[in-house]
Design a protein around this motif. Structure first.
Motif, short mmCIF file in Angstrom:
data_model
loop_
_atom_site.label_atom_id
_atom_site.label_comp_id
_atom_site.label_asym_id
_atom_site.label_seq_id
_atom_site.Cartn_x
_atom_site.Cartn_y
_atom_site.Cartn_z
N LEU A 100 0.89 -1.17 0.00
CA LEU A 100 0.00 0.00 0.00
C LEU A 100 0.92 1.21 0.00
N ASP A 101 0.52 2.29 -0.66
CA ASP A 101 1.34 3.50 -0.68
C ASP A 101 1.51 4.07 0.72
N THR A 104 -1.60 5.68 1.81
CA THR A 104 -2.83 4.88 1.74
C THR A 104 -3.03 4.19 3.09
N TYR A 131 -11.50 -0.59 -2.26
CA TYR A 131 -10.98 0.69 -1.75
C TYR A 131 -12.10 1.72 -1.69
N HIS A 187 0.52 1.80 -7.61
CA HIS A 187 -0.32 3.00 -7.61
C HIS A 187 -1.53 2.88 -8.55
N GLN A 188 -2.04 1.67 -8.67
CA GLN A 188 -3.05 1.45 -9.71
C GLN A 188 -4.30 2.32 -9.57
N VAL A 189 -4.84 2.40 -8.37
CA VAL A 189 -6.09 3.15 -8.21
C VAL A 189 -5.84 4.63 -8.52
N LYS A 190 -4.76 5.16 -7.94
CA LYS A 190 -4.45 6.58 -8.18
C LYS A 190 -4.21 6.83 -9.67
N LEU A 203 -7.01 7.60 0.14
CA LEU A 203 -7.30 6.24 -0.35
C LEU A 203 -7.22 5.28 0.82
N1 URA Z 1 -3.64 1.79 -5.60
C1 URA Z 1 -2.95 2.92 -5.31
O1 URA Z 1 -2.88 3.83 -6.10
N2 URA Z 1 -2.32 2.98 -4.12
C2 URA Z 1 -2.38 1.99 -3.19
O2 URA Z 1 -1.79 2.12 -2.12
C3 URA Z 1 -3.11 0.84 -3.51
C4 URA Z 1 -3.73 0.77 -4.72
#
Ligand code: URA
Length: 236
Positions: A100-101, A104, A131, A187-190, A203
């Motif tokens: 996790l970042d 996050t 998330y 950083h997939q979600v971001k 997040l």
């Molecule tokens: N996606 C993100 O961008 N950050 C995370 O920590 C986990 C998933």
């Protein structure tokens, strides 16, 4: 008898695949002899060394941590920031499953079971991660559809996901979005939100497969039950 890479990973130093690399590069010694054959098997009587250290099978430990902000989820850091590993009082050497970042929050598993870690982080395994993202602006329906269907990130299409607006706060002009992905790219979600021009302000990972943060406050952790560990193994 068991395969050498399995034995090494069960000693909690790395995953099976990483153990293969150690073997190939001649860093593994059995009963005084360097062994670089991947198919090698060992029994309890064999003495296995990696980089000159004798390995001992550790008791397996499994933890679920509610990661706070400003904690890293790698084990080493050049600038000595606090790591998720520092938050768990473990007898063995547990390490995080995936990442996790730094900023996050939420659920992260830690274990010294390299085999389970390998199963859970294998790119072929579609483990759901849920998330909640707080993003700047109003999150449009069309954008939810675009991100859910997949976009090209770093030249590779993202797998099917789910992005759903949960709440919009007009006063602060921010949206809360429920996100489910099955991949674990950096950083997939971001990056997915950024692709459509949304800034992610916060997040939090609320669910990992069937596990959630029930009963835990930020910074707290608990051991997984045997039943939960078995269930994680069954995600194979
Ligand atoms: N996606 C993100 O961008 N950050 C995370 O920590 C986990 C998933």
């Amino acid at each position: 008898m068991k395969r050498l890479n399995k034995f090494i990973s069960e000693c909690g130093i790395c995953s099976r695949r990483e153990a293969d690399n150690l073997i190939i590069s001649g860093r593994v010694v059995i009963n005084g002899k360097v062994v670089s054959e991947l198919g090698t098997k060992v029994s309890e009587k064999d003495i296995v060394e990696v980089d000159g250290k004798v390995l001992k099978e550790e008791k397996k430990e499994y933890y679920l941590l509610y990661k706070p902000r400003e904690v890293i989820s790698t084990t080493h850091d050049e600038v000595n920031r606090k790591s998720v590993v520092d938050l768990v009082k473990s007898k063995g050497r547990v390490y995080p499953v995936g990442r996790l970042d730094y900023d996050t929050t939420g659920i992260i598993l830690l274990t010294n079971d390299g085999e389970l870690s390998n199963i859970l982080t294998h790119p072929k395994r579609d483990i759901e991660k849920m998330y909640v993202a707080k993003v700047k602006g109003f999150f449009k329906k069309g954008d939810a559809i675009t991100l859910s269907n997949g976009i090209v990130l770093d030249g590779v299409m993202t797998k099917k996901a789910s992005f759903k607006l949960k709440k919009y706060n007009k006063k602060t002009d921010t949206s809360y979005v429920n996100v489910i992905i099955t991949e674990g790219r950096n950083h997939q979600v971001k990056n997915m939100f950024n692709y459509l021009g949304y800034d992610v302000l916060k997040l939090k990972r609320e669910r990992y497969a069937f596990l959630d943060l029930s009963g835990l406050k930020s910074g707290e952790y608990r051991a997984l039950s045997l039943k939960e560990v078995k269930k994680l193994y069954s995600l194979k």
